[in-house]
Design an enzyme around this catalytic site. Structure first.
Site, PDB file in Angstrom:
ATOM      1  N   GLU A 255      -1.426   9.470 -10.411  1.00 57.72           N
ATOM      2  CA  GLU A 255      -0.202   8.846 -10.609  1.00 57.72           C
ATOM      3  C   GLU A 255       0.111   7.479 -11.427  1.00 57.72           C
ATOM      4  O   GLU A 255       1.271   7.459 -11.937  1.00 57.72           O
ATOM      5  CB  GLU A 255       0.387   8.386  -9.117  1.00 57.72           C
ATOM      6  CG  GLU A 255       0.800   9.736  -8.289  1.00 57.72           C
ATOM      7  CD  GLU A 255       0.594   9.449  -6.834  1.00 57.72           C
ATOM      8  OE1 GLU A 255      -0.115   9.080  -6.359  1.00 57.72           O
ATOM      9  OE2 GLU A 255       1.854   9.795  -6.093  1.00 57.72           O
TER      10      GLU A 255
ATOM     11  N   ARG B 198       7.304   4.021  -0.412  1.00 61.27           N
ATOM     12  CA  ARG B 198       6.502   3.581  -1.361  1.00 61.27           C
ATOM     13  C   ARG B 198       7.129   2.945  -2.325  1.00 61.27           C
ATOM     14  O   ARG B 198       6.557   2.149  -3.168  1.00 61.27           O
ATOM     15  CB  ARG B 198       5.713   4.784  -1.876  1.00 61.27           C
ATOM     16  CG  ARG B 198       4.673   4.448  -2.905  1.00 61.27           C
ATOM     17  CD  ARG B 198       3.754   5.780  -3.029  1.00 61.27           C
ATOM     18  NE  ARG B 198       2.420   5.995  -2.044  1.00 61.27           N
ATOM     19  CZ  ARG B 198       1.212   5.441  -2.524  1.00 61.27           C
ATOM     20  NH1 ARG B 198       1.162   4.627  -3.622  1.00 61.27           N
ATOM     21  NH2 ARG B 198       0.260   5.658  -1.791  1.00 61.27           N
TER      22      ARG B 198
END
Lengths: 498, 779
Positions: free
Chosen positions: B730, B327
């Site tokens: 997030e 990621r």
């Protein structure tokens, strides 16, 4: 004369009178509340007085008046709570379940997310609400320095505190206000002037009747642990699992809490808290007030004592550098015998102080800075508030009519094994013109005074460079130039909906 | 629904439906202390307590493990070592068999659990755990990325490369080129409620575990694995956590497994709760990264080629380091188009606690690398970094494909930036700051505007599924259960709002119940910001199944067309008759309608092939931007955040108040990561910042002195996510990159903004001062 001896601690817990006659010296208020009383609203977040999840209110009679302060239950010993009113979050809403104005404001402003820190915030905010009728944003920040929240980013909590302040505490909306008369009477009835001795298989707890009684008990039990605010001793228990038995609680003694003007300065009883001493010390020398506001959080300032901070001999200790710079004198007592010595002489080396078994710090005398002298205290820490200093420098500089340094007292914490004067730095300044070149010479001399350590708070190189640069700051400030970030009251808190 | 609650069946709108500022469902319980966390639950008689004994070496062979003093300590009932694990001594979430519950033979980080003490009280267990006599034969160790690279440490899992175009040729042909490196620190979660598990043994092989976890199904799987029993013997429950942030995605496994093993062995309930110091020592953290970048660009600051390697401190085992470092690469473009690009990850083994998930999951570190590149170019060219950003945003066809070959189709970053630039008065303030700095020898100011684009979906495609269980009872009250977990983010509130909207009943009609593996099976972690996207859709599916049955029933009973059965606020209109919701439900019950349904949802369209580095791993992107202004003291490195303005995209918000709370909270948490939160290991490999006295998360007084947070109210998710909302957990965590860059600009003023200060994170006062000194010495 042997005082009356009682073998129990008696206190009020919310609305219940409680008598405790069998508990170990290291029983914390938090463990007692959660494990034995099942009052689980009060949480353990860190067990070291830094996160505030365990915050409760403790009410005491001071000159007959009932006053509540926020306290960290995790490092507060039950033995220290005789004749107090312990109030947990469960007791802050109305008996019918209606939320207090603080609680309602927290709901209305979305001040809780995971909710684990929330009871502690509510307790701290309740104390602020009771004690400050018109706080501004900076006051709220100060009141919440001892409470950590990891979810909200604090903005809604501060808004809630400010919104609650618009509602005045009254008998109709606040249980503590409604009960102030009965609580005062109930607490008064618990005061009997007795010495308390608790026997337990893990050791004795003493609560002396007065200072003379303390002197007697300590002389008889020189191995005992003296516990004042417990903001340090509490961690010996919660972090190191050290035994503190036998222990002598001294935080309740009025004689040790005195704060009195005395020729040219202030005499502070060793048991006076940071909170209690702040106003008088700020008046004596404004930088002390600013420094005091950055010691621990509100709970720690309510519990912790100047005497304790001096006596524990930490190499960092926030209060010794400025007290040493001002020429503070400490009074030690053993039995009926007293002696005095300059505070700087009390610190011998890391972990060692000039204190004999059975001897205790009774008071400290803090002289005012001489007329016309420059006095400054600079604390440097990774986080501005509620952090232990990476270094803390204090400067008392006197200039003569010709702009020459006639006297210099400079002391630092965090730069050596003890709070220590910068003898070589002082020497290089005395007799010199107060000029940039003298400052540069003094910065060089400082390297002979200190060889700081590297640790998680700062590297040796940073400590030294920052310490030297603090001389630059001092010089600039004495010439009126802005040389540091100050809290300048610009804090803006937008109303909900804006 | 309490008995006194009577929904208003004449209302025009329901109370607490979608797109309203409903307060957190537990808010009143939070403020009164009535919300129950695991440690607050009443303990059954005989409940025992566990505590862990930890390694005192960073890397060593255990030559003797002498536990007799532990066993003999007062109150001790059992002492467990690796040999006492009845099933498999492994809790590797990656299935790589590299993470023992208890170490045996070799310890690989300072603080690794070696044994567990079970005693009658927690205090007794804790004291006994100090009494072990362990002998070690020391082995070489390396605790940070650089040392691990130098020592030739292996990767803990296979690295990833993303590439598009020809990076060598791109670098070669670029008119300008620069290279550099950046160190990015890790972060402890510092959830206020520490790790905790309580296991209660049942009959046969059964066990029930209460765990503070974001991933009950994995706890179930791991406990089954550790006990050697099938998943159907294990029930895991979680009502709420006191914070998670990724720290309870896999890190709860160890405590749950040990509590379960001890409970089965002793026959008593067992609770394990480490203290804060042990919690911070034993559990994983955000990954530290070292980023090495080589960039080709032109005189306008437009980037041609990027070749970057992201090397991470992963700790001793794989845990989630594979997907985390992946990621990082997925976000190493942030909002910028790279014509030729190669991004590589290096998930390095280190002798430290195994790093794990933390809000952003590697994305923040990847994004920070991208923003450092922008800064480098800006200072090289003597330009405002914002100009460089604008020159590089993803654009129309030809400039809209990511390094993983997904086309960016929902790009709104330019609108966000231009609105924020204007509303924050960025240009005028930047000018004023530059003027201020000219005349301010000690205090310097900085300002920065940074963007965020964050991909939404688990990159492990199969995780993008969810279930819900909805019961409607005869009195019209509704029981809601779903596979997500509540850690403070307001998931339960938002899912209940979505459900209330489907049934057209007031929020208070719905009871939110504890997550349980017995109610909804095979759930995914509540992570990747996906909790609401997945679980609210599953709950809506359950509601629609029940509603379909109710409509069929009503149409038949009252002989009306189906479209004449309408769910109105707290009532149901059938032809020209209207019943309250409760009356209608009673009729349906008498009519033998099934009033319960299991809902299900899986995210459409997404796919990802890690081998080829191509696919569409993300369903959509969330966007945002922030402007931060700071002041620094160039004598000490101390600083203050003066003002922050945020504009953030949550699509059509299900709950603007909760979403704003997520944005503000994420901002401050991210600011902590980049400023005062510093993890510090000593020369023995021991973490020394393991409590709030030494590890400094932001306080109320650290928040920006002016903090304006706005939602991009015009934004709507172009995909059919729940009621066109977007994920929020997030993405805003990366907004405070603007704080780091503003600090950097204040430092850069020393060098007249021509030298990139290369301020690493966290930018502690020490790092700021040292950067100032570096620039004073000429860069």
């Amino acid at each position: 004369m042997q005082p009356l001896i009682r073998r129990s601690v008696r206190l009020l817990l919310n609305d219940e009178a409680v008598t405790l006659d069998r508990f170990p010296p290291d029983l914390t208020l938090l463990d007692w509340l959660r494990n034995e009383r099942r009052l689980t609203g009060t949480k353990e977040g860190c067990a070291e007085g830094d996160c505030g999840a365990c915050t409760v209110l403790v009410g005491r009679l001071i000159d007959g008046m009932l006053a509540y302060e926020s306290v960290n239950a995790c490092i507060c010993f039950v033995g220290a709570l005789d004749a107090t009113h312990v109030v947990t979050v469960e007791h802050l809403s109305q008996p019918d379940g209606q939320l207090s104005p603080v609680q309602q404001a927290m709901v209305d402003h979305h001040g809780s997310q995971c909710g684990f820190c929330t009871p502690g915030f509510v307790a701290s905010m309740h104390a602020l609400w009771l004690n400050d009728p018109a706080p501004d944003g900076d006051d709220v920040d100060r009141a919440l320095q001892g409470n950590l929240c990891r979810c909200t980013g604090y903005e809604p909590i501060v808004k809630a505190a400010l919104a609650a302040a618009k509602v005045e505490p009254s008998e109709a909306n606040d249980r503590l206000t409604a009960e102030v008369g009965t609580t005062t009477a109930r607490l008064s009835a618990l005061v009997d002037g007795a010495r308390i001795e608790i026997n337990h298989s893990e050791g004795m707890s003493f609560v002396p009747a007065d200072v003379d009684d303390l002197a007697q008990i300590y002389a008889e039990h020189p191995e005992a642990t003296l516990v004042a605010g417990a903001t340090d001793v509490g961690l010996w228990v919660t972090k190191q699992m050290r035994s503190i038995a036998p222990c002598i609680h001294i935080s309740h003694l009025p004689d040790l809490k005195s704060i009195e003007s005395e020729d040219g300065g202030l005499r502070i009883g060793a048991g006076a808290s940071y909170t209690a001493t702040r106003a008088a010390l700020a008046q004596l020398a404004a930088p002390l007030g600013e420094l005091w506001d950055r010691i621990g959080g509100a709970q720690v300032r309510n519990m912790g004592t100047v005497g304790g901070n001096i006596a524990n001999g930490s190499p960092i200790g926030d209060t010794p550098p400025p007290l040493i710079a001002l020429g503070a004198v400490v009074t030690l007592r053993m039995g009926e015998e007293r002696r005095t010595l300059p505070l700087e002489a009390f610190y011998i080396e890391y972990g060692k102080q000039d204190r004999r078994p059975g001897e205790f710090v009774e008071s400290v005398f803090v002289p005012a800075p001489p007329e016309g002298a420059h006095f400054a205290v600079y604390k440097i820490s990774k986080r501005r508030d509620e952090d232990i200093s990476a270094l803390c420098g204090a400067f008392l500089i006197t200039l003569d009519g010709a702009n020459r340094v006639s006297a210099a007292r400079i002391a630092f914490g965090g730069m050596a094994g003890t709070p220590k004067r910068a003898a070589k730095t002082e020497e290089s300044l005395i007799g010199q013109n107060w000029s940039w070149s003298s400052i540069q010479a003094a910065q060089g001399a400082m390297e002979a005074d200190y060889q700081p350590l590297s640790d998680w708070r700062a590297s040796s190189a940073y400590r030294m460079r920052a310490a030297q640069n603090l001389l630059t700051r001092l010089f600039l400030e004495t010439s009126g130039a802005p040389a540091r970030l100050v809290s300048d009251g610009e804090r803006m808190v937008l109303e909900a909906g804006e | 629904m309490n008995k006194s609650f009577q929904p208003d069946s004449t209302a025009e709108k329901i109370i607490g439906g979608a797109h309203t500022n409903r307060e957190h469902d537990s808010a009143s319980k939070h403020v009164t202390g009535a919300a129950i966390y695991i440690d607050d639950m009443p303990e059954a008689a005989g409940t025992l307590h566990g505590y862990l004994g930890l390694s005192a070496r960073a890397h060593a062979r255990i030559t003797a493990l002498e536990l007799s003093r532990v066993r003999d300590a007062p109150g001790v009932v059992a002492v467990l070592t690796a040999d006492d694990v009845p099933g498999v001594n492994d809790i590797s979430p990656a299935g790589l068999n590299d993470e023992p519950i208890l170490a045996s033979g070799e310890v690989k980080f300072y603080g690794q659990p070696v044994f567990a003490v079970i005693a009658k009280t927690r205090n007794a267990a804790r004291r006994a755990a100090q009494l072990a006599d362990i002998s070690y034969e020391d082995l070489p160790f390396a605790t940070d990325v650089k040392a691990a690279m130098e020592a030739g440490h292996p990767d803990v899992c296979p690295p990833l490369t993303l590439q598009r175009g020809d990076v060598e040729a791109g670098l070669e042909k670029a008119p300008r080129r620069l290279s550099g490196e950046m160190h990015i620190g890790g972060q402890d979660h510092f959830y206020l409620e520490g790790q905790i598990a309580m296991a209660v043994p049942g009959e046969d092989d059964e066990i029930t575990v209460w765990s503070s976890t974001q991933h009950p199904s994995e706890i179930q799987h791991m406990v089954g694995h550790a006990l050697g029993v099938p998943s159907n013997a294990v029930t895991v429950q979680v009502r709420r956590m006191g914070g998670g942030f990724g720290g309870k995605e896999t890190q709860a496994n160890q405590f749950a497994c040990l509590a379960a093993i001890a409970a089965k062995r002793t026959g008593f309930p067992v609770k394990i709760r480490p203290d804060r110091d042990d919690d911070m020592t034993i559990t994983g953290k955000r990954h530290d990264f070292h980023v090495a970048y080589d960039v080709g660009y032109d005189d306008d600051g437009r980037i041609g080629a990027v070749d970057a390697t992201f090397s991470a401190r992963c700790g001793y085992s794989s845990d989630l380091s594979g997907p985390v470092t992946d990621r990082a690469l997925f976000h190493a473009d942030n909002c910028y188009f790279y014509e030729d690009v190669r991004l590589r990850s290096r998930p390095l083994m280190t002798h430290t606690v195994s790093n794990t998930a933390f809000r952003g999951f590697g994305g923040p570190q990847g994004l920070l690398g991208a923003e450092r590149i922008i800064e480098e170019i800006a200072y090289q060219l003597g330009r405002d970094p914002l100009d460089i950003r604008k020159a590089n945003f993803y654009g129309e066809a030809g400039r809209n494909v990511t390094p993983y070959h997904q086309t960016v189709e929902d790009n709104i970053i330019e609108r966000i930036i231009s609105e924020l630039e204007e509303s924050s008065d960025y240009q005028a303030r930047r000018k004023a700051i530059i003027a201020f700095n000219k005349n301010s020898p000690v205090i310097r100011k900085g300002i920065a505007l940074t963007p965020v684009k964050f991909g939404i979906s688990f990159t492990a495609t199969w995780y993008n599924q969810a279930g819900a269980l909805v019961h409607v009872y005869r009195d019209g009250s509704i029981h809601l259960n779903h596979g997500g977990t509540e850690m403070g983010q307001g998931l339960n509130t938002k899912v209940a709002q979505a459900l209330a909207e489907e049934f057209q009943v007031d929020f208070a009609t719905i009871k939110i119940t504890a997550t349980s593996t017995g109610k909804v099976p095979n759930t995914s972690a509540t992570a990747a910001s996906s909790g609401t996207d997945l679980n609210a859709m599953a709950a809506a599916d359950a509601a629609n199944q029940i509603k379909d049955r109710l409509i069929d029933f009503a149409a038949e009973k009252y002989s009306v067309a189906k479209d004449m059965v309408v769910f109105e606020p707290n009532r149901v209109r059938i032809g020209n008759q209207t019943f309250t919701f409760a009356e209608f439900i009673e009729q349906a019950y008498i009519g033998r309608v099934q009033l319960s349904a299991a809902g299900f949802y899986k995210t459409p369209e997404i796919h990802w092939d890690r081998q080829t580095g191509r696919g569409q791993p993300f369903y959509y992107f969330a966007y945002g931007a922030a402007v931060s202004e700071v002041s620094i003291d160039t004598l000490t490195g101390e600083y203050r955040v003066d003002r922050v303005d945020v504009l953030h995209d949550v699509g059509r918000s299900l709950n603007p108040a909760i979403d704003k709370g997520q944005i503000e909270g994420a901002f401050i948490q991210g600011m902590g990561w980049l400023t005062t939160e510093e993890l510090w290991w000593d020369d023995k490999g021991r973490l020394r910042t393991h409590a709030p006295s030494t590890y400094k998360i932001p306080l109320a007084s650290d928040r920006p002195r002016i903090f304006n947070v706005k939602l991009a109210e015009w934004s709507e998710n172009r995909k059919r996510a729940i009621r066109r909302s977007k994920a929020v957990g997030e993405p805003p965590f990366m907004l405070p990159v603007s704080v780091l860059e503003a600090l950097s600009m204040a430092v850069a003023s020393i060098g007249d903004y021509r030298v990139c200060p290369r301020l690493d994170a966290p930018a502690t006062p020490e790092r700021v001062l040292m950067a100032v000194e570096r620039l004073k010495a000429g860069g």
